[in-house]
Scaffold this motif. Structure first.
Motif, PDB file in Angstrom:
ATOM      1  N   LEU A 280       0.660  -1.058   0.151  1.00 48.10           N
ATOM      2  CA  LEU A 280      -0.207  -0.537  -0.044  1.00 48.10           C
ATOM      3  C   LEU A 280       1.179   1.550  -0.186  1.00 48.10           C
ATOM      4  N   THR A 281       2.004   1.280   0.286  1.00 49.40           N
ATOM      5  CA  THR A 281       2.700   2.396   0.548  1.00 49.40           C
ATOM      6  C   THR A 281       2.775   2.641  -0.411  1.00 49.40           C
ATOM      7  N   LEU A 282       3.866   1.430  -1.637  1.00 50.57           N
ATOM      8  CA  LEU A 282       4.121   1.546  -3.044  1.00 50.57           C
ATOM      9  C   LEU A 282       3.417   2.350  -3.491  1.00 50.57           C
ATOM     10  N   LEU A 283       2.054   1.611  -3.581  1.00 52.83           N
ATOM     11  CA  LEU A 283       1.071   2.532  -4.439  1.00 52.83           C
ATOM     12  C   LEU A 283       0.036   3.775  -4.176  1.00 52.83           C
ATOM     13  N   LEU A 284       0.249   4.306  -2.530  1.00 45.42           N
ATOM     14  CA  LEU A 284      -0.032   5.266  -2.379  1.00 45.42           C
ATOM     15  C   LEU A 284       1.100   6.709  -2.918  1.00 45.42           C
TER      16      LEU A 284
ATOM     17  N   LEU B  35      -5.763  10.173   2.444  1.00 49.16           N
ATOM     18  CA  LEU B  35      -6.334   9.754   3.338  1.00 49.16           C
ATOM     19  C   LEU B  35      -6.121   8.508   3.294  1.00 49.16           C
ATOM     20  N   VAL B  36      -7.531   8.022   2.789  1.00 49.03           N
ATOM     21  CA  VAL B  36      -7.730   6.340   2.572  1.00 49.03           C
ATOM     22  C   VAL B  36      -6.651   5.413   2.758  1.00 49.03           C
ATOM     23  N   LEU B  37      -5.203   5.110   2.098  1.00 42.23           N
ATOM     24  CA  LEU B  37      -4.024   5.399   1.802  1.00 42.23           C
ATOM     25  C   LEU B  37      -3.543   5.386   3.145  1.00 42.23           C
ATOM     26  N   VAL B  38      -3.457   6.202   4.244  1.00 42.72           N
ATOM     27  CA  VAL B  38      -2.615   6.805   5.101  1.00 42.72           C
ATOM     28  C   VAL B  38      -2.589   5.638   5.646  1.00 42.72           C
ATOM     29  N   VAL B  39      -4.646   5.227   6.124  1.00 44.70           N
ATOM     30  CA  VAL B  39      -5.352   4.828   7.366  1.00 44.70           C
ATOM     31  C   VAL B  39      -5.070   3.192   7.236  1.00 44.70           C
TER      32      VAL B  39
END
Length: 451
Positions: free
Chosen positions: A345-349, A426-430
């Motif tokens: 998810l960090t890579l996606l962000l 914000l969705v990805l960070v959470v």
């Protein structure tokens, strides 16, 4: 007794035959229908948004997306406890009938109030499935294969995503009117009907019967399930009917409750929070295929197509987890999956924030689904059957599933609110933070020998 005199094996020592695979296949349909419904809801919401004016508020999107999960919260606890007290079979047949009736009601009366009630009823029945199917499989498999087959049943949830996303794409791509969305409920009616038909020739769990002192019935059920050469072992003493209150159960088993429940709640955000809004997130990320002038309905259809391809990665994730299940400790697979999901998810962000190739974003999303299903989505289902004894297994598994779905409900409610408040970032960070929390809780509360 006469039937026992010819027995060569116990349930634990019996060889794997087509019978055990059939039992697993029948029980696995509960997992399939659960994720199929979640995927269906994720498609109905944007279709209804096209039809409804003004558009659905973020609260109403969350409410529709969460109603089946709220039903699962109640159904897993209520039906899990009832199964401990009264047996598995009746509930195992009632659950698909409830799903079918509720789906028919939503089809015949296509409005939001009826849809919300129907989703709750379907979720309530699926909550019972999540307790009953793992109980049946864990109690009827040879010891060597027990938890592998329980994990294999969980892999059916990936099949549910794939079937529903693929079927909905094939149907919706030729539509010219989004108001046809109730017709998609025929898929749920067909699946639940198949579930009921396969359970007509099914029997009560012989282990449950033996645990309640009904040895003659237990032996008969074991032979019906597994053949005349298989017997059921009598427990040292009959287990009392489970009448422990939920609060007392939590007090007596608090570490196991945290270990099996909280990571399941964290996993629920990934599976349901992101899953229910996957087509919407795909559109928000801009990774579906669109051309100038594409109308809203085709926009949704294209996002469903991307959802289908992302869903196809879920099954390899489960297969990878099943390969590891007899090679690594269960808790280790779980926390490793959480941490790898967070990295994906960090890579996606990163890709989204810097406007990199959509193929990198799709690849990161696929990696997230691969690791989520390899680890937490698989193991949160397997671990309760490992840590709870048979006399409270239904209650323990049901409570874990209930806590998991509370997390899923929170995730589903929060995703549209987070999208409105801070967008996709914000969705990805959470989501990244929740994945890390799930991994840390797993490490801290795993029973001795599980890490």
């Amino acid at each position: 007794m006469e039937t026992q005199s010819n027995a060569k094996y116990t349930i634990d020592t019996a060889p794997m035959t087509w019978r055990q695979y059939w039992i697993t296949a029948v029980a696995s349909l509960g997992q399939l229908v659960g994720t199929a419904l979640a995927t269906l809801v994720s498609i109905i919401i944007p279709l209804y948004q096209i039809h409804a004016h003004p558009e659905l508020s973020s609260f109403m999107q969350g409410l529709i997306g969460a109603m089946d999960l709220i039903g699962i919260v109640f159904g897993s606890v209520v039906l899990g406890r009832l199964s401990d007290e009264h047996g598995y079979l009746k509930l195992f047949r009632i659950c698909p009938l409830l799903i079918c009736v509720a789906a028919i009601a939503a089809l015949l009366f296509p409005n939001i109030p009826v849809l919300i009630v129907s989703l709750f009823v379907m979720g309530f029945a699926i909550g019972g499935e999540y307790s009953l199917d793992s109980d049946y499989i864990s109690e009827l498999m040879p010891k060597k294969w027990k938890f592998f087959m329980v994990g294999g049943a969980k892999a059916a949830s990936a099949v549910g995503n794939i079937i529903m996303a693929g079927a909905c794409f094939l149907i919706v791509k030729d539509w010219t009117d989004s108001n046809l969305w109730p017709q998609l409920l025929w898929i749920m009616i067909a699946i639940s009907g198949l579930m009921f038909v396969t359970r007509i020739c099914f029997w009560e769990s012989p282990v449950w019967l033996a645990g309640h002192g009904r040895m003659k019935e237990a032996q008969e059920a074991a032979q019906k399930f597994l053949g005349d050469n298989v017997s059921v072992v009598a427990p040292e003493k009959a287990a009392p009917v489970a009448k422990v209150s939920t609060l007392k159960f939590i007090k007596e088993n608090w570490r196991n409750v945290i270990f099996t429940g909280i990571p399941w709640a964290c996993e629920g955000l990934g599976v349901y929070g992101i899953g229910v809004f996957l087509p919407i997130l795909v559109m928000a990320l801009g990774i579906e295929h669109v051309t100038p002038g594409t109308d809203k309905l085709m926009h949704v259809a294209n996002s469903i197509e991307v959802t289908f391809w992302i869903s196809c990665v879920m099954l390899p994730g489960f297969i990878l987890g099943l390969v590891l299940i007899n090679r690594m400790k269960g808790a280790k697979i779980q926390w490793l999956g959480f941490f790898l999901s967070a990295i994906a998810l960090t890579l996606l962000l990163y890709s989204y924030h810097y406007g990199l190739s959509k193929w990198l974003s799709i690849g990161a999303f696929m990696a997230f689904e691969l690791f989520l299903n390899m680890g937490p989505h698989l193991m949160t289902y397997v671990l309760p059957a490992k840590v709870y004894p048979v006399e409270v297994r239904g209650q323990g598994s049901g409570l874990a599933a209930s806590i998991g779905k509370i997390g899923a409900v929170a995730g589903v409610f929060c995703i549209p609110i987070l999208l409105q408040a801070g967008g996709t970032t914000l969705v990805l960070v959470v989501s990244i933070a929740v994945m890390f929390i799930g991994g840390i809780i797993t490490i801290l509360f795993a029973p001795k020998g599980q890490n």
